[in-house]
Write an enzyme that holds these catalytic residues in place. Structure first.
Site, PDB file in Angstrom:
ATOM      1  N   ARG A  15      -2.121 -11.509  -4.208  1.00  0.00           N
ATOM      2  CA  ARG A  15      -2.221 -10.091  -4.599  1.00  0.00           C
ATOM      3  C   ARG A  15      -1.380  -9.227  -3.653  1.00  0.00           C
ATOM      4  O   ARG A  15      -0.904  -8.164  -4.035  1.00  0.00           O
ATOM      5  CB  ARG A  15      -3.676  -9.622  -4.532  1.00  0.00           C
ATOM      6  N   PRO A  38     -17.137   3.465  -2.721  1.00  0.00           N
ATOM      7  CA  PRO A  38     -17.440   4.640  -3.556  1.00  0.00           C
ATOM      8  C   PRO A  38     -16.216   5.525  -3.738  1.00  0.00           C
ATOM      9  O   PRO A  38     -15.214   5.376  -3.030  1.00  0.00           O
ATOM     10  CB  PRO A  38     -18.523   5.366  -2.756  1.00  0.00           C
ATOM     11  N   ILE A  39     -16.299   6.458  -4.706  1.00  0.00           N
ATOM     12  CA  ILE A  39     -15.165   7.370  -4.938  1.00  0.00           C
ATOM     13  C   ILE A  39     -15.626   8.828  -4.901  1.00  0.00           C
ATOM     14  O   ILE A  39     -14.963   9.718  -5.445  1.00  0.00           O
ATOM     15  CB  ILE A  39     -14.468   7.070  -6.292  1.00  0.00           C
ATOM     16  N   ASP A  40     -16.716   9.095  -4.210  1.00  0.00           N
ATOM     17  CA  ASP A  40     -17.266  10.463  -4.165  1.00  0.00           C
ATOM     18  C   ASP A  40     -16.276  11.472  -3.591  1.00  0.00           C
ATOM     19  O   ASP A  40     -16.183  12.610  -4.064  1.00  0.00           O
ATOM     20  CB  ASP A  40     -18.563  10.469  -3.344  1.00  0.00           C
ATOM     21  N   ASP A  87      -7.421  -3.682   7.860  1.00  0.00           N
ATOM     22  CA  ASP A  87      -6.747  -4.728   7.076  1.00  0.00           C
ATOM     23  C   ASP A  87      -6.197  -5.846   7.940  1.00  0.00           C
ATOM     24  O   ASP A  87      -5.731  -6.853   7.405  1.00  0.00           O
ATOM     25  CB  ASP A  87      -5.605  -4.123   6.257  1.00  0.00           C
ATOM     26  N   ASN A 144       0.803  -1.229   0.000  1.00  0.00           N
ATOM     27  CA  ASN A 144       0.000   0.000   0.000  1.00  0.00           C
ATOM     28  C   ASN A 144       0.832   1.273   0.000  1.00  0.00           C
ATOM     29  O   ASN A 144       0.279   2.369   0.020  1.00  0.00           O
ATOM     30  CB  ASN A 144      -1.006  -0.036   1.151  1.00  0.00           C
TER      31      ASN A 144
END
Ligand code: EPZ
Length: 420
Positions: free
Chosen positions: A397, A122-124, A305, A23
């Site tokens: 991943r 969301p990406i608002d 996480d 990250n």
């Protein structure tokens, strides 16, 4: 489908060296396209998400040389500021290319990240914030398109300290005209890493690690070399695995200052630890205490996480524990799989109640996302008998070599391929 086969019951013992942070790697790779020159990154983890990001950078027109844990990115010839839908589907966090594409070229096109199994995502906050700086958005053929005739610095208050939105605004502000003050921004260590990396390239940024970051626009950046921080979530995963198996491990390269809330939880469970010359040592032999309640929070609170890894570990604590997931809306998906192994986890919305049991039993279980998959491996390590964790690709991943690392710590684990 590939799976991990694990024979549980062996306390982990030994030491391993921690991989670089996923990250941190992803935003720093995204940031490299701001500069029409070279960026060298060391300690980059060899994980699928990095491979997808390399493919995206190459499609943009960058050249990427990969040598062991080092990436040399040359963005001089970057010109195609788009992310193909096929690549966006393989990794949600392509959204953090928005800020650097707009900063470098004044345009961007990418698939909507869409929801994933842990929540709507969301990406608002990204859209609103970048809109305030002068970006204009529209949806074309299901893709998110953004253009600007020049980004302007301004004051931006994030309604929620989103990690990705904080990263996007910082990246957009590097070349913006004037000053950008980001208030209520995320304080995660990976944000501070991005700011340090950008300052090395000549950006003017201050305030990282606090709730307010100030960026002064500059006209150019320079070639740079940077070594990534260790992955604190991978570190936490191994610490919980040691606690769950009542083992003792040492992690080389861990930064305890990034993980105070995690160490506090492990201490309350009965683990003891110390930072030594040769690494961070944890003794999990007495990590048996249940926890009345743990809430996931934004940094410096307990990280979402590591919630699944804690959930798995508490399945064999000596009593009742409660976990509240306050960041994502669907992050207890492993509960049915843990119960299939003999655990007693009851979930209701954002709360899980765990009644500790004597032991779990080996089963066939399925990873459905990255951190939940790692948590199922922890459950398998402490279960009696053999467990198969299908969906190992999800785990790869973010974990460079989970099976290899665990084998170095004495675990009986191997990766296999299901016959057709
Ligand atoms: C980053 O995701 C991490 N990913 C995630 O790690 C981590 O779980 C998350 O931060 C929280 O710490 C990377 O860094 C690549 P957010 P991000 O924006 O940036 C809501 C892993 O396992 N939100 O801080 O997507 C959102 O729905 C991954 O390594 C909005 O409502 O997280 C969520 O509930 C999983 N609107 C909360 O904020 C927005 O515009 C936190 O999201 C943006 C976010």
């Amino acid at each position: 489908m590939e799976y991990f086969e694990i024979t549980g019951g062996t306390p982990l013992h030994g030491s391993i060296t921690l991989q670089g942070s996923k990250n941190a790697a992803l935003p720093l790779m995204a940031a490299s396209i701001l500069h029409p020159g070279r960026t060298t990154l060391h300690h980059v983890p060899a994980i699928r998400d990095v491979d997808v990001m390399i493919e995206i950078l190459e499609n943009i027109g960058c050249t990427v040389q990969k040598d062991n844990g080092t990436l040399i990115i040359d963005a001089a010839k970057a010109e195609h500021f788009e992310v193909a839908a096929s690549l966006g589907e393989r990794m949600r966090s392509t959204i953090i290319l928005l800020g650097s594409m707009l900063g470098r070229a004044g345009r961007a096109k990418m698939p909507f990240p869409g929801g994933c199994i842990i929540g709507m995502r969301p990406i608002d906050i990204h859209i609103t914030s970048l809109g305030k700086m002068g970006a204009v958005f529209e949806e074309t053929d299901g893709m998110l398109c953004a253009v600007t005739d020049g980004l302007c610095g301004t004051r931006i208050h994030l309604r929620f300290p989103s990690v990705g939105a904080t990263e996007n605004v910082i990246l957009a502000a590097v070349y913006a005209r004037g000053r950008t003050r980001i208030e209520n921004c995320a304080k995660e260590p990976e944000i501070a890493e991005l700011c340090r990396f950008l300052r090395e390239k000549g950006a003017k940024i201050e305030g990282e690690g606090t709730s307010s970051i100030l960026v002064e626009g500059v006209s150019h950046l320079r070639d740079s070399t940077y070594t990534l921080m260790p992955d604190r979530i991978v570190a936490g995963t191994y610490l919980f695995a040691a606690a769950a198996t009542r083992g003792e491990i040492c992690l080389e390269g861990m930064r305890p200052s990034d993980m105070e809330s995690v160490l506090d939880v492990l201490g309350r469970m009965g683990a003891v630890y110390e930072n030594r010359e040769d690494g961070f040592y944890l003794d999990g032999r007495k990590a048996i205490n249940p926890l009345p309640v743990v809430c996931t929070e934004t940094y410096p609170g307990f990280p979402t996480d590591l919630q699944s890894q804690l959930l798995a570990t508490l399945c064999v604590a000596r009593g009742r524990s409660v976990i509240r997931e306050c960041i994502f809306e669907e992050r207890f998906r492993i509960a049915p799989w843990l119960n299939r192994m003999g655990a007693d986890v009851t979930t209701d919305g954002r709360e899980a109640v765990i009644e500790g049991k004597e032991h779990l039993s080996g089963q066939m279980v399925k990873a459905q996302e990255l951190r939940g998959g790692a948590a199922l491996v922890i459950a398998a390590l402490m279960a009696q008998g053999i467990t198969r964790v299908y969906g190992s690709a999800f785990i790869e991943r973010g974990y460079e070599d989970l099976a290899g690392d665990l084998r170095k710590l004495g675990a009986v684990i191997s990766k296999k391929k299901a016959e057709r």
